[in-house]
Write an enzyme that holds these catalytic residues in place. Structure first.
Site, PDB file in Angstrom:
ATOM      1  N   LYS A 357       0.896  -1.100   0.089  1.00 34.27           N
ATOM      2  CA  LYS A 357      -0.059  -0.105  -0.103  1.00 34.27           C
ATOM      3  C   LYS A 357       0.892   1.235  -0.054  1.00 34.27           C
ATOM      4  O   LYS A 357       1.967   0.945   0.238  1.00 34.27           O
ATOM      5  CB  LYS A 357      -0.941  -0.014   1.216  1.00 34.27           C
ATOM      6  N   ARG A 451     -10.639  -0.598  15.107  1.00 40.71           N
ATOM      7  CA  ARG A 451     -10.468   0.423  14.147  1.00 40.71           C
ATOM      8  C   ARG A 451     -11.497  -0.053  13.021  1.00 40.71           C
ATOM      9  O   ARG A 451     -12.522   0.202  13.007  1.00 40.71           O
ATOM     10  CB  ARG A 451      -9.168   0.376  13.607  1.00 40.71           C
ATOM     11  N   HIS A 479      -5.935  -7.525  13.060  1.00 41.94           N
ATOM     12  CA  HIS A 479      -4.694  -6.618  13.169  1.00 41.94           C
ATOM     13  C   HIS A 479      -4.465  -6.435  14.823  1.00 41.94           C
ATOM     14  O   HIS A 479      -5.419  -6.189  15.335  1.00 41.94           O
ATOM     15  CB  HIS A 479      -5.167  -5.238  12.348  1.00 41.94           C
ATOM     16  N   ARG A 538       1.381 -10.674   6.991  1.00 47.91           N
ATOM     17  CA  ARG A 538       1.024  -9.426   6.092  1.00 47.91           C
ATOM     18  C   ARG A 538       2.465  -8.477   6.392  1.00 47.91           C
ATOM     19  O   ARG A 538       2.147  -7.980   7.552  1.00 47.91           O
ATOM     20  CB  ARG A 538      -0.078  -8.577   6.326  1.00 47.91           C
ATOM     21  N   TYR A 583      15.273  31.116   2.747  1.00 42.24           N
ATOM     22  CA  TYR A 583      13.843  31.731   3.187  1.00 42.24           C
ATOM     23  C   TYR A 583      14.061  32.202   4.778  1.00 42.24           C
ATOM     24  O   TYR A 583      14.829  31.485   5.693  1.00 42.24           O
ATOM     25  CB  TYR A 583      12.737  30.665   3.110  1.00 42.24           C
ATOM     26  N   CYS A 631      13.336  24.073   1.365  1.00 37.83           N
ATOM     27  CA  CYS A 631      12.244  24.476   0.450  1.00 37.83           C
ATOM     28  C   CYS A 631      11.422  23.624  -0.098  1.00 37.83           C
ATOM     29  O   CYS A 631      11.767  22.386  -0.009  1.00 37.83           O
ATOM     30  CB  CYS A 631      13.038  25.466  -0.862  1.00 37.83           C
ATOM     31  N   MET A 632      10.376  23.943  -1.211  1.00 39.07           N
ATOM     32  CA  MET A 632       9.594  23.014  -1.367  1.00 39.07           C
ATOM     33  C   MET A 632      10.272  22.081  -2.294  1.00 39.07           C
ATOM     34  O   MET A 632      10.068  20.882  -2.488  1.00 39.07           O
ATOM     35  CB  MET A 632       8.596  23.799  -2.156  1.00 39.07           C
ATOM     36  N   ASP A 633      11.350  22.443  -3.211  1.00 39.67           N
ATOM     37  CA  ASP A 633      11.933  21.715  -4.253  1.00 39.67           C
ATOM     38  C   ASP A 633      13.478  21.726  -4.073  1.00 39.67           C
ATOM     39  O   ASP A 633      14.171  21.096  -4.838  1.00 39.67           O
ATOM     40  CB  ASP A 633      11.897  22.231  -5.684  1.00 39.67           C
TER      41      ASP A 633
HETATM   42  C1  LIG Z   1      -0.493  -1.527   6.916  1.00 32.18           C
HETATM   43  C2  LIG Z   1      -1.031  -2.870   7.380  1.00 32.18           C
HETATM   44  C3  LIG Z   1      -0.175  -3.859   7.575  1.00 32.18           C
HETATM   45  C4  LIG Z   1       1.378  -3.805   7.371  1.00 32.18           C
HETATM   46  O1  LIG Z   1       1.902  -3.268   8.452  1.00 32.18           O
HETATM   47  P1  LIG Z   1       3.450  -3.305   8.796  1.00 32.18           P
HETATM   48  O2  LIG Z   1       3.514  -2.862  10.037  1.00 32.18           O
HETATM   49  O3  LIG Z   1       4.005  -2.279   7.739  1.00 32.18           O
HETATM   50  O4  LIG Z   1       3.861  -4.635   8.401  1.00 32.18           O
HETATM   51  C5  LIG Z   1      -0.854  -5.318   7.766  1.00 32.18           C
HETATM   52  N1  LIG Z   1      -2.106  -5.124   8.016  1.00 32.18           N
HETATM   53  C6  LIG Z   1      -2.972  -4.199   8.085  1.00 32.18           C
HETATM   54  C7  LIG Z   1      -4.456  -4.295   8.086  1.00 32.18           C
HETATM   55  C8  LIG Z   1      -2.269  -3.019   7.635  1.00 32.18           C
HETATM   56  O5  LIG Z   1      -3.250  -1.928   7.615  1.00 32.18           O
END
Ligand SMILES: *Cc1c(COP(=O)(O)O)cnc(C)c1O
Length: 697
Positions: A357, A451, A479, A538, A583, A631-633
């Site tokens: 993600k 959550r 999670h 995951r 700046y 700065c921005m860039d």
């Molecule tokens: C982002 C996320 C993960 C990955 O988490 P890490 O700590 O980066 O391994 C796993 N499960 C869910 C539901 C997440 O939102």
């Protein structure tokens, strides 16, 4: 750490080019015809297969996804080579008809050594298609083609005694002068180069000695009975090459691009050098020395082609690999290493689900997912629908689980792109189902994070969702919210979450519902928990080789950071004592000093506060402090410690340069955040380049 640089492949390339030149100059012909026969007609035949195997090896590293790119490069080089030899061809009045030119262009290469280009281009195209069916199809197909080719090459004299075969081969020869071409000869070596043969050095060494001896016998016998029509292919050659290539590959670390380019130049230029040397010798009256003495002739051609090629290289000049103002550099080897390490840390039947993600935590979701797919990862997680579609469009197969909310109206897209949706609660599940299409989902269970997810005690909702025929429930997951904590209280909370999770899974099973794939660990669950009886783990941040911060974990894993962020020096200038820079005039020089302006800023994902909190960069392997306001860039750095700094120099913001490294954890800590935030915000504007040995200099 990276092994010391030993570009064995590139050095052997030089050996191989010398062998090709030998084939065309017969250096031992005066010494002994037999020695020359063995050297140029048998031994030297390893040269071209070696080039082909390295090509197969490098293309397989990216799953042949760069074969189109490689073909384009080869076409360009082929085009230049054709033009180079065009005057000679025109002068000699070769190839009168347009049809003959066409055949030359597509098959024979227009000059004797240029056959290699159309052959390798066709071969790559063919193998890129074959390998989609897996090695079990590609290898036998390539072997079969090679065997057919063999019959028209070294074994022609034997096979042509059978009239029908002679007929077939002679038909072939009207299309292509030799069977040593892109169809019969090239594919096998491309495929052989793409396989990791898992031979020990010993086995490969002995195999090489034995197969070379047998091939010598084979070649000498075939020549003795005058069987060869041409002698590029022997039965033992592929065996010999597998052993040789395995040996070279085991010692190969890094690459030397200039050497590689000189070798390519020598290959293209050596026939021209033969002509030049002959002409020159005639003019200078040195024919006895430079032409009639075969060994000196060979050395002369080598030297001249080496010099010309080197001169050409200098004239063309070096182009830096990445000319962007700033870029993200990912290290595919580090990523692959992390995949292996994480797999080792999981139960044997727990599969790694790669969390890609937020553009793979700022690493570039598509290149990262492609690399992972190459390494056998078949499950991915993203945050939202668009991320999932982007991966599918890039050709990512397997399961793609969307971890976050997707509006029920998007069900047609979930369906169309075969994405798996998380059911975030009961209402969401029923709304998705109400769209009336069958979709794949995983149910999120709320085991204590509060959550997303269906509360584990909400049995009615769970049962209700399992009864919806539109929902194809492939998995159930949860999670953990304090798996990174090591206090007793946090450990107990995690333990309670695990208990609730497994109890719910068990109850589903005992009530006759199939929960599908179950999964609960993210990175800190892998680091801090014992091995879990799950189908997936995951991994997000761990996959990228860094921790969220420096908090210690229960099981240290040998992970390597995947991302480097680099920019360039735009300008170097001198400040006098009392001058201010940037700046708000936030920086004031105490004395005369050198300052560099760097081509990256907060719009590229760096935290703006970094400049004032002791942020540093690396230039020419040395650490330089940021000064003033970011700065921005752009940003400003103090380069007093790097007097030789020059515009265009590479500046490292994250990653390694020489002996110095800037770690994501340190930068995150410096800005009161975690690496997850730092990395995921990194660089939407920055192109992603894959690190090869060339990009690290
Ligand atoms: C982002 C996320 C993960 C990955 O988490 P890490 O700590 O980066 O391994 C796993 N499960 C869910 C539901 C997440 O939102």
């Amino acid at each position: 750490m990276r092994a010391e640089k030993q570009p064995v492949f590139d050095w052997f390339r030089l050996v191989a080019v010398c062998l090709v030149v030998a084939i065309h100059t017969a250096p031992l012909a005066d010494v002994s015809p037999l020695a020359d026969l063995w050297f140029t007609r048998i031994l030297a035949r390893i040269a071209v297969p070696f080039f082909l195997m390295t090509t197969g090896y490098f293309l397989s590293k990216t799953d042949w996804s760069r074969s189109g790119h490689q073909i384009k490069k080869l076409c360009r080089l082929y085009g230049i080579s054709i033009l180079l030899y065009l005057p000679v061809n025109l002068y000699a009045g070769r190839f009168g008809s347009a049809a003959e030119w066409m055949k030359q262009l597509l098959v024979e290469g227009t000059f004797y050594h240029l056959w290699y280009f159309p052959a390798v281009i066709l071969g790559i195209w063919l193998v890129a298609r074959l390998q989609r069916f897996g090695l079990r199809v590609a290898l036998p197909a390539a072997v079969l083609l090679y065997l057919i080719g063999l019959g028209g090459d070294s074994y022609y004299g034997l096979l042509s005694q059978i009239p029908t075969l002679k007929h077939l081969y002679d038909g072939l020869f009207s299309l292509s002068q030799y069977t040593r071409n892109g169809l019969f000869y090239v594919p096998l070596f491309l495929v052989l180069g793409s396989v990791d043969w898992k031979l020990s050095r010993w086995a490969a060494g002995i195999g090489l000695a034995v197969s070379m001896a047998v091939m010598s016998g084979e070649g000498l016998w075939l020549h003795a009975i005058e069987a060869p029509r041409h002698d590029s292919m022997y039965l033992m050659l592929p065996v010999c090459m597998v052993c040789l290539f395995t040996l070279l590959r085991s010692g190969n670390h890094g690459s030397c691009k200039p050497l590689r380019r000189i070798c390519t130049g020598m290959y293209v230029l050596h026939p021209l050098c033969i002509l030049l040397l002959r002409g020159g010798a005639k003019v200078l009256g040195l024919e006895a020395l430079l032409i009639e003495n075969n060994l000196l002739h060979f050395l002369g051609v080598l030297l001249l082609s080496g010099l010309l090629s080197g001169a050409g290289l200098c004239a063309v000049g070096h182009r830096p690999k990445c000319t962007a103002r700033a870029w993200r550099e990912i290290d595919p080897d580090a990523l692959g290493h992390n995949v292996e390490v994480l797999r080792q840390a999981l139960a044997p039947d727990t599969e790694l689900m790669a969390v890609v993600k937020a553009d793979a935590y700022g690493h570039g979701a598509v290149p990262v997912a492609r690399q992972l797919q190459r390494r056998g990862v078949r499950a991915f997680a993203v945050a939202c629908l668009t991320e999932g579609i982007a991966l599918r469009k890039a050709g990512i197969r397997g399961t793609i689980l969307i971890l976050g909310y997707t509006a029920p109206e998007e069900v047609p897209l979930l369906n169309r792109w075969r994405l798996t949706q998380t059911v975030v609660d009961g209402a969401h599940g029923h709304a998705l189902a109400a769209q009336g299409r069958r979709i794949h989902v995983h149910l999120a269970l709320d085991t204590g994070m509060h959550r997303l997810g269906i509360p584990t005690e909400d049995w009615r909702t769970l049962r209700g969702l399992f009864r919806r025929p539109e929902l194809c429930i492939d998995g159930v997951f949860s999670h953990l919210c304090v798996s990174d904590g090591r206090t007793e209280e946090e450990a107990a909370y995690t333990e309670a979450q695990l208990e609730r999770f497994y109890a719910t899974v068990e109850r589903l099973r005992s009530d006759g519902y199939d929960p599908g794939k179950v999964h609960i660990q993210a990175s800190y669950g892998i680091w801090n928990l014992p091995v879990q009886p799950c189908d997936y783990a995951r991994a997000g941040i761990a996959l990228y080789g860094v921790g969220s911060d420096h908090t210690p974990v229960r099981t240290e894993l040998d992970l390597r950071p995947v991302l480097s962020v680099r920019a360039r020096v735009a300008s170097v200038r001198t400040l006098q004592a009392g001058d201010s820079a940037g700046y708000g005039r936030a920086y004031r020089a105490q004395q005369t000093m050198r300052m560099a302006v760097v081509t990256i800023g907060y719009a590229d994902g760096l935290p703006r506060s970094l400049a004032q909190r002791g942020g540093t960069v690396l230039i020419r392997g040395r650490r330089c402090p940021m000064i003033g306001r970011m700065c921005m860039d752009q940003l400003l750095v103090d380069v007093n410690t790097v007097p030789e700094v020059a515009p265009g120099d590479v500046v490292t913001l994250l990653g390694q340069d020489g002996a110095e490294t800037i770690g994501a954890e340190d930068v995150a800590l410096c800005c009161d955040t975690i690496t997850n935030e730092l990395l995921s915000r990194m660089g939407a504007r920055l192109p992603v380049v894959e690190r090869t040995e060339e990009t690290c200099g």
